[in-house]
Design an enzyme around this catalytic site. Structure first.
Site, PDB file in Angstrom:
ATOM      1  N   TYR A 167     -18.198  -3.826 -35.598  1.00 33.00           N
ATOM      2  CA  TYR A 167     -18.498  -3.205 -34.298  1.00 33.00           C
ATOM      3  C   TYR A 167     -19.910  -2.631 -34.293  1.00 33.00           C
ATOM      4  CZ  TYR A 167     -18.471  -0.055 -30.321  1.00 33.00           C
ATOM      5  OH  TYR A 167     -18.805   0.589 -29.151  1.00 33.00           O
ATOM      6  N   ASN A 180     -13.377  -4.108 -14.138  1.00 29.21           N
ATOM      7  CA  ASN A 180     -12.091  -3.851 -13.479  1.00 29.21           C
ATOM      8  C   ASN A 180     -11.477  -2.527 -13.901  1.00 29.21           C
ATOM      9  OD1 ASN A 180     -11.287  -4.466 -16.070  1.00 29.21           O
ATOM     10  ND2 ASN A 180     -10.163  -6.319 -15.523  1.00 29.21           N
ATOM     11  N   GLY A 236     -17.170  -6.664 -17.107  1.00 26.09           N
ATOM     12  CA  GLY A 236     -16.129  -5.734 -17.547  1.00 26.09           C
ATOM     13  C   GLY A 236     -15.922  -4.597 -16.569  1.00 26.09           C
ATOM     14  N   GLY A 289     -12.510   1.498 -16.242  1.00 26.62           N
ATOM     15  CA  GLY A 289     -13.441   2.291 -17.029  1.00 26.62           C
ATOM     16  C   GLY A 289     -14.826   2.445 -16.432  1.00 26.62           C
ATOM     17  N   ILE A 290     -15.834   2.448 -17.319  1.00 27.17           N
ATOM     18  CA  ILE A 290     -17.221   2.657 -16.913  1.00 27.17           C
ATOM     19  C   ILE A 290     -17.667   1.597 -15.917  1.00 27.17           C
ATOM     20  CG2 ILE A 290     -19.604   2.693 -17.739  1.00 27.17           C
ATOM     21  CD1 ILE A 290     -18.538   3.760 -20.411  1.00 27.17           C
ATOM     22  N   GLY A 291     -17.289   0.362 -16.173  1.00 29.60           N
ATOM     23  CA  GLY A 291     -17.703  -0.714 -15.285  1.00 29.60           C
ATOM     24  C   GLY A 291     -17.193  -0.539 -13.867  1.00 29.60           C
TER      25      GLY A 291
END
Length: 300
Positions: free
Chosen positions: A176, A24, A22, A26-28
């Site tokens: 979640y 591409n 993940g 944000g945090i990643g």
């Protein structure tokens, strides 16, 4: 540790290989960016090829590190997980750090390709299989690390043993929270099973971060008005700030032998009572093996 909300310890990651799921946005993405600055070889494991390639080119252009690669990975498909591992192992014979960063949050009940409740499937079942299939390389590359991005929401979660797949009833928030609890239970059980191998595994809460995933969060979906949103703004981290605890867990030299912990703001924190239940952890492990067809990992 983290000084003023930033991981400031200098490390040289040249020669080390990382996978960040993940990544591409944000945090990643911020995690990959910093790893690239430190000389690492990084594989961006993402579902969206176009956005991943755009992010990859941007990171390479900025850092001048050419060793940033992309392999498609859709965690909602176990076939995609297996294909990712197959392609990765054709290109690399080592793995120093696996960062399970990707996740989804909230929304109407829907199913993954294999029929798993979407949040449990993407946030836990997919990463579970990915991690197990990469353990051989992690052991070969030891000392190595697994970092699982969970959430403080695990504290509000309960593993619904009688309805794990939310077939009898469904709450988007409850599902979640259950998936994030699963991350912590998986971390603790895996740490026990990997004891003595040189592979560590830790979980973390990155904070409430302004990324694609948290834009679905309830208080942002409800029209509270500009005033409340303005007051909430100081408590919402940027993606760069949100990546700091991930970097801490993945890179800090002092954590080379530290395993089975849960970090918040670069500090170990207690997990919820539900997350310490060993019987629940073993139940989840057994079900995860059944659902994903993952090879068995025995206690050492």
């Amino acid at each position: 540790m983290c000084k003023n909300g930033k991981f400031t310890v200098k490390t040289n990651e040249t020669g080390k290989v990382f996978i960040v799921t993940g990544s591409n946005t944000g945090i990643g993405k911020e995690t990959v960016w910093e790893l690239a600055r430190r000389g690492a070889t990084v594989y961006m494991a993402c579902r969206d090829k176009v956005r991943a390639e755009e992010a990859r080119r941007e990171i390479i252009e900025d850092t001048k590190n050419q060793n940033i690669f992309f392999i498609e990975l859709d965690l909602s498909s176990l076939d995609s997980v297996r294909k990712f591992v197959e392609v990765y192992k054709q290109q690399e014979d080592r793995l120093d750090v696996l960062i399970n960063n990707a996740g989804v949050m909230l929304g109407p009940r829907k199913l993954t390709k294999e029929g798993f409740e979407w949040q449990l499937g993407v946030n836990h079942m997919g990463p579970f299989l990915l991690t197990i299939l990469l353990l051989d390389l992690l052991k070969k590359s030891a000392p190595s690390r697994i970092v699982n991005v969970s959430s403080v929401s695990h504290s509000y979660g309960n593993l619904n043993i009688k309805d794990l797949n939310s077939e009898k009833s469904y709450s988007e928030v409850g599902a979640y929270n259950q998936s994030k609890l699963a991350n912590v239970l998986f971390t603790r059980e895996l740490a026990a099973r990997l004891e003595g191998t040189g592979v560590t595994v830790n979980a973390l809460h990155p904070g409430v971060v302004d990324t694609d995933i948290t834009r679905n969060i309830i208080f942002l979906k409800i029209n509270f008005g500009k005033g409340v949103k303005y007051m909430a703004k100081p408590f919402i981290k940027s993606a760069k700030s949100g990546a700091q605890t991930t970097l801490y867990a993945a890179l800090h030299p002092d954590l080379e032998r530290v395993t089975g912990l849960y970090f918040v703001d670069c500090k170990p924190k207690n997990v919820s009572k539900a997350a310490t239940n060993e019987e629940t952890a073993k139940f989840l492990w057994t079900e995860s093996e059944k659902w994903t067809g993952a090879p068995t990992v025995l206690l050492n």
